[in-house]
Scaffold this active site. Sequence first.
Site, PDB file in Angstrom:
ATOM      1  N   THR A 129       0.785  -1.129   0.079  1.00 35.50           N
ATOM      2  CA  THR A 129       0.027  -0.131   0.001  1.00 35.50           C
ATOM      3  C   THR A 129       0.880   1.385   0.016  1.00 35.50           C
ATOM      4  O   THR A 129       0.417   2.456   0.483  1.00 35.50           O
ATOM      5  CB  THR A 129      -1.048  -0.063   1.291  1.00 35.50           C
ATOM      6  N   ASP A 244      -5.935   2.624   0.185  1.00 34.74           N
ATOM      7  CA  ASP A 244      -5.080   1.341   0.694  1.00 34.74           C
ATOM      8  C   ASP A 244      -6.092   0.277   1.005  1.00 34.74           C
ATOM      9  O   ASP A 244      -5.817  -0.782   0.711  1.00 34.74           O
ATOM     10  CB  ASP A 244      -4.184   1.743   1.596  1.00 34.74           C
TER      11      ASP A 244
HETATM   12  O1  RIB Z   1      -2.054   7.814  -3.860  1.00 35.07           O
HETATM   13  C1  RIB Z   1      -2.503   7.269  -2.680  1.00 35.07           C
HETATM   14  C2  RIB Z   1      -1.470   6.472  -2.117  1.00 35.07           C
HETATM   15  O2  RIB Z   1      -0.333   7.207  -1.521  1.00 35.07           O
HETATM   16  C3  RIB Z   1      -1.944   5.680  -0.858  1.00 35.07           C
HETATM   17  O3  RIB Z   1      -1.061   4.701  -0.585  1.00 35.07           O
HETATM   18  C4  RIB Z   1      -1.389   6.624   0.281  1.00 35.07           C
HETATM   19  O4  RIB Z   1      -1.211   5.933   1.831  1.00 35.07           O
HETATM   20  C5  RIB Z   1      -0.479   7.232  -0.352  1.00 35.07           C
HETATM   21  O5  RIB Z   1       0.643   6.217  -0.068  1.00 35.07           O
HETATM   22 CA    CA Z   2      -0.095   3.937   1.348  1.00 33.89          CA
END
Ligand code: RIB
Ligand code: CA
Length: 319
Positions: A129, A244
């Site tokens: 994520t 995420d």
């Molecule tokens: O673009 C969204 C992503 O970027 C997500 O994973 C957020 O946590 C950031 O990491």
């Molecule tokens: Ca993230």
Amino acid sequence: MQMNDFPKIPVILDGDPGHDDAIAWTIAHGSGRFRILAVTTAAGNQTIEKTTYNARRVCTLIGLKAPIARGCSHPLLADLMNAPSIHGETGLDGPALPAPVMEEEPLPAVELMARVIRSCEEKVTIVSTGPLTNTAAFLLSHPELRERIGRISLMGGGLGFGNWTPAAEFNILVDPEAAKIVFESGVPILMAGLDVTEKALIYPEDFERIRSLGNPVSGIVWQWLEFFYRFHRNLDYKGAPMHDPCAVMALIHPEIFTMRDYYVQIETGGDYCRGATVPDWYGITGEAPNATCLVDVDREAFADALVGLIAAYGKGVAE
Ligand code: RIB
Ligand code: CA
């Protein structure tokens, strides 16, 4: 079938907490659907020092006792970018959290990944994520273990647009070279890009549903949502986009998503499109698809499922 009737999926959670990473990890653990073998941290939303400290705090809050290891402090080639405008100086601004009782493992994320993947009797799913630096570094360092990865469920990219540049989504843009390695690795990819995550909105009335659950975790999650929404409300979003959590929810409730298989390429050059995830919509390249892409979601079902997974913390989540 009840949630706990399903066989548990062995996973590694790799991310850059980050409010939405924290919520993704919270629903993963709360679902009882995963055997969480390891937690590894990435530099992205904030520096590796801050995301690792946040990972220790989140795991302490939710009672997740998996080993935690610090990941790469910088992208493979690019300079590091952070996102304090969205997640704050700590990377997880907002509610006070309990002091971490979970310590870091004394080995780098790539080696913890190798240790748990090597010893797991089943193929392991990596749930990424954040930027894909750790996963790419693992694939480069341990090619002999590539076949032991069943799938990479990742939040990243956007088939039609970006959020950090017009063409690129943050996670991919932080480390496009890493993303290229992952998308060309041959490991099956489940891609939660902006096309779906911008539709997976948790509305303020859903924050209230979570707050009213009244368990120790829901009391924090609704405040994470509230903080995360402050940035998005100013952009006229109707709710907080659950970027995420989509990478986790798609493994728990695939039925609430619409998915399409595409051959997706990662742009690592260019002045305007570096970090773009480029889908071969019409099969022009002749290449077989390398990613199952989430393209739509039943928002109400998503919100109900997320509330239900946070409610699990009031009933005692399995250790
Ligand atoms: O673009 C969204 C992503 O970027 C997500 O994973 C957020 O946590 C950031 O990491
Ligand atoms: Ca993230």
